[in-house]
Design an enzyme around this catalytic site. Structure first.
Site, PDB file in Angstrom:
ATOM      1  N   CYS A   1       0.816  -1.224   0.000  1.00 28.08           N
ATOM      2  CA  CYS A   1       0.000   0.000   0.000  1.00 28.08           C
ATOM      3  C   CYS A   1       0.848   1.271   0.000  1.00 28.08           C
ATOM      4  O   CYS A   1       0.329   2.359  -0.250  1.00 28.08           O
ATOM      5  CB  CYS A   1      -0.946  -0.011   1.184  1.00 28.08           C
ATOM      6  SG  CYS A   1      -1.905  -1.518   1.286  1.00 28.08           S
TER       7      CYS A   1
ATOM      8  N   ASN B   1     -10.138  -0.794   0.187  1.00 29.61           N
ATOM      9  CA  ASN B   1      -8.680  -0.611   0.209  1.00 29.61           C
ATOM     10  C   ASN B   1      -8.101  -1.187  -1.085  1.00 29.61           C
ATOM     11  O   ASN B   1      -8.133  -2.389  -1.297  1.00 29.61           O
ATOM     12  CB  ASN B   1      -8.126  -1.339   1.446  1.00 29.61           C
ATOM     13  CG  ASN B   1      -6.611  -1.271   1.543  1.00 29.61           C
ATOM     14  OD1 ASN B   1      -5.925  -0.880   0.613  1.00 29.61           O
ATOM     15  ND2 ASN B   1      -6.084  -1.676   2.695  1.00 29.61           N
TER      16      ASN B   1
ATOM     17  N   HIS C   1      -3.855   6.909   2.731  1.00 31.33           N
ATOM     18  CA  HIS C   1      -4.207   5.582   2.237  1.00 31.33           C
ATOM     19  C   HIS C   1      -5.575   5.177   2.789  1.00 31.33           C
ATOM     20  O   HIS C   1      -5.832   5.291   3.993  1.00 31.33           O
ATOM     21  CB  HIS C   1      -3.123   4.588   2.670  1.00 31.33           C
ATOM     22  CG  HIS C   1      -3.467   3.171   2.387  1.00 31.33           C
ATOM     23  ND1 HIS C   1      -3.987   2.756   1.183  1.00 31.33           N
ATOM     24  CD2 HIS C   1      -3.392   2.063   3.173  1.00 31.33           C
ATOM     25  CE1 HIS C   1      -4.206   1.456   1.236  1.00 31.33           C
ATOM     26  NE2 HIS C   1      -3.860   1.016   2.427  1.00 31.33           N
TER      27      HIS C   1
HETATM   28  N1  COA Z   1     -18.083  -9.567   9.580  1.00 28.48           N
HETATM   29  C1  COA Z   1     -18.559  -9.884  10.779  1.00 28.48           C
HETATM   30  N2  COA Z   1     -17.783 -10.212  11.824  1.00 28.48           N
HETATM   31  C2  COA Z   1     -16.454 -10.192  11.618  1.00 28.48           C
HETATM   32  C3  COA Z   1     -15.883  -9.887  10.391  1.00 28.48           C
HETATM   33  C4  COA Z   1     -16.756  -9.565   9.347  1.00 28.48           C
HETATM   34  N3  COA Z   1     -16.314  -9.233   8.119  1.00 28.48           N
HETATM   35  N4  COA Z   1     -14.544  -9.948  10.493  1.00 28.48           N
HETATM   36  C5  COA Z   1     -14.275 -10.306  11.764  1.00 28.48           C
HETATM   37  N5  COA Z   1     -15.430 -10.459  12.445  1.00 28.48           N
HETATM   38  C6  COA Z   1     -15.604 -10.830  13.833  1.00 28.48           C
HETATM   39  C7  COA Z   1     -14.425 -11.572  14.394  1.00 28.48           C
HETATM   40  O1  COA Z   1     -14.514 -12.948  14.086  1.00 28.48           O
HETATM   41  C8  COA Z   1     -14.576 -11.294  15.860  1.00 28.48           C
HETATM   42  O2  COA Z   1     -15.559 -12.151  16.379  1.00 28.48           O
HETATM   43  P1  COA Z   1     -15.406 -12.774  17.863  1.00 28.48           P
HETATM   44  O3  COA Z   1     -15.379 -11.566  18.776  1.00 28.48           O
HETATM   45  O4  COA Z   1     -16.607 -13.624  17.984  1.00 28.48           O
HETATM   46  O5  COA Z   1     -14.110 -13.509  17.845  1.00 28.48           O
HETATM   47  C9  COA Z   1     -15.127  -9.872  15.913  1.00 28.48           C
HETATM   48  O6  COA Z   1     -15.688  -9.635  14.616  1.00 28.48           O
HETATM   49  C10 COA Z   1     -14.092  -8.818  16.202  1.00 28.48           C
HETATM   50  O7  COA Z   1     -12.969  -9.062  15.394  1.00 28.48           O
HETATM   51  P2  COA Z   1     -11.674  -8.167  15.463  1.00 28.48           P
HETATM   52  O8  COA Z   1     -10.669  -8.711  14.531  1.00 28.48           O
HETATM   53  O9  COA Z   1     -11.311  -8.002  16.921  1.00 28.48           O
HETATM   54  O10 COA Z   1     -12.257  -6.778  14.939  1.00 28.48           O
HETATM   55  P3  COA Z   1     -11.546  -5.373  14.904  1.00 28.48           P
HETATM   56  O11 COA Z   1     -12.337  -4.413  15.675  1.00 28.48           O
HETATM   57  O12 COA Z   1     -10.074  -5.478  15.181  1.00 28.48           O
HETATM   58  O13 COA Z   1     -11.707  -4.999  13.375  1.00 28.48           O
HETATM   59  C11 COA Z   1     -10.444  -4.877  11.355  1.00 28.48           C
HETATM   60  C12 COA Z   1     -11.092  -5.794  12.387  1.00 28.48           C
HETATM   61  C13 COA Z   1      -9.789  -5.775  10.313  1.00 28.48           C
HETATM   62  C14 COA Z   1     -11.542  -4.057  10.691  1.00 28.48           C
HETATM   63  C15 COA Z   1      -9.411  -3.943  12.027  1.00 28.48           C
HETATM   64  O14 COA Z   1      -8.557  -4.694  12.847  1.00 28.48           O
HETATM   65  C16 COA Z   1      -8.609  -3.196  11.037  1.00 28.48           C
HETATM   66  O15 COA Z   1      -9.119  -2.395  10.274  1.00 28.48           O
HETATM   67  N6  COA Z   1      -7.274  -3.390  11.004  1.00 28.48           N
HETATM   68  C17 COA Z   1      -6.428  -2.763  10.022  1.00 28.48           C
HETATM   69  C18 COA Z   1      -6.490  -3.563   8.750  1.00 28.48           C
HETATM   70  C19 COA Z   1      -5.923  -2.841   7.580  1.00 28.48           C
HETATM   71  O16 COA Z   1      -6.068  -1.657   7.441  1.00 28.48           O
HETATM   72  N7  COA Z   1      -5.276  -3.606   6.692  1.00 28.48           N
HETATM   73  C20 COA Z   1      -4.740  -3.106   5.488  1.00 28.48           C
HETATM   74  C21 COA Z   1      -3.458  -2.430   5.736  1.00 28.48           C
HETATM   75  S1  COA Z   1      -2.813  -1.726   4.292  1.00 28.48           S
END
Ligand code: COA
Length: 321
Positions: A111, A278, A248
């Site tokens: 990215c 993204n 980004h």
């Molecule tokens: N739909 C529904 N539930 C989902 C899901 C989806 N698409 N993806 C994950 N979950 C669930 C998980 O399984 C988890 O369930 P549980 O509590 O029963 O275990 C719950 O939602 C919370 O998951 P978690 O991973 O803790 O969520 P989060 O608040 O950290 O959000 C992201 C996840 C990915 C949105 C967040 O971590 C993020 O944006 N990170 C940065 C990623 C990024 O920018 N990547 C690209 C970089 S260039």
């Protein structure tokens, strides 16, 4: 001489997949995705390829700058999802658009790829080696995303953006701050094709994108403000002297956290992840080109571009439009 962007372009696949469509593929919902990320839809390639989108974005950038493809001296494509392992996407684009005098190569910095390409172009332009560069960020992430993994597949989209950069005595790139940390490569990665030579065990599978979302989130909210502050300090500017922060487009909450840390209003941080998701290396040049198209960029405006991603990699630059 400074490197200055004089033309922008972008290309998005025709198919728009909203969050409800994704909910037919994996156990997710529009509410979960939009609340956690700000993403409501993304464009996914059906017929389009990394090459076709790159070429379309490049042609638009050249046309807007009224610049001939055969006059391009350097052609860089930032991508992690080229259509072929070799040749580079840049060499394919070179043929497609007729940039026959350019030196063409790809950059793999996920990215942050577009910012890395700008960094390279600036060095060549400042040294006088080349007078211009056509920079493209392009991705077909839908082919490396695991469409059974709801924690990643909802985040990404396909597309391409381009910027034509020329040597200029006025404005252009004022400062940059970039970095890499290979120690943390395993928080966001995609394995390549398996080695199936006769000496290896059979049955290995091609990899899909894997991510530790919370680690990436923490890295982004810590590193992005730091590199923006560093780039601003190098330019002798304060956040309040910047007209637009173009970041980004990974997650709305990351951008909100960066804005807060810099003490700036969210309105200064335009976003398009609600429609594009993204798009990795394509994210910054697509948003830049859309803002250009809407007349949001004015001569003399001071703009910060900043990104982060797999590698880990990150970067920020300050430029005068
Ligand atoms: N739909 C529904 N539930 C989902 C899901 C989806 N698409 N993806 C994950 N979950 C669930 C998980 O399984 C988890 O369930 P549980 O509590 O029963 O275990 C719950 O939602 C919370 O998951 P978690 O991973 O803790 O969520 P989060 O608040 O950290 O959000 C992201 C996840 C990915 C949105 C967040 O971590 C993020 O944006 N990170 C940065 C990623 C990024 O920018 N990547 C690209 C970089 S260039």
């Amino acid at each position: 001489m400074r490197a200055k962007i004089i033309g922008t372009g972008y290309s998005l696949p025709a198919f728009r997949a909203d969050n409800d469509y994704l909910a037919t593929l994996v156990d997710t919902s529009d509410e979960w995705i939009s609340e956690r990320t700000g993403i409501r839809a993304r464009h996914l390639a059906k017929e389009e390829t990394t090459l076709s989108m790159s070429a379309e974005a490049a042609r638009m950038a050249l046309e807007r700058a009224n610049f001939r493809a055969e006059d391009v001296e350097l052609l860089i494509v930032a991508t992690i999802t080229g259509d072929m392992d070799t040749p580079s996407t840049a060499c394919q684009v070179q043929k497609e658009i007729g940039a026959k005098h350019a030196l063409a190569f790809d950059i793999n910095a996920a990215c942050s790829g577009f910012l890395y390409s700008l960094h390279v172009a600036e060095a060549f332009i400042e040294s006088g080696t080349y007078r211009n560069a056509l920079l493209i960020g392009a991705e077909t992430l839908s082919k490396i995303v695991d469409w059974t993994d709801r924690t990643t597949c909802v985040l990404f989209g396909d597309g391409a953006g381009a910027a034509l950069v020329t040597a200029s005595e006025n404005g252009g790139l004022l400062s940059q701050s970039l970095g890499s940390n290979g120690e943390k490569w395993d928080v966001l990665f995609c394995e390549g094709r398996p080695n199936e030579n006769p000496l290896r065990a059979k049955g290995q599978k091609c990899g899909y994108l894997k991510m530790d979302g919370q680690e990436v989130f923490k890295f982004a909210v810590r590193t992005v403000p730091q590199c923006i502050e560093d780039a601003l300090a190098k330019a002798g500017l304060k956040p309040e002297e910047i007209d637009l922060f173009i970041l980004h487009q990974a997650n709305k909450r990351i951008i909100q956290a960066v804005a807060k840390r810099l003490g700036m209003a969210e309105e200064e941080f335009p976003m398009n992840m609600d429609e594009c998701g993204n798009t990795s290396a394509a994210s910054l040049p697509i948003l830049l080109a859309q803002l250009d198209e809407r007349g949001r960029l004015h001569p003399g405006d001071r703009i910060v571009l900043s990104g982060f991603g797999a590698g880990l990699t990150w970067g920020a630059c300050v430029l005068e439009w």
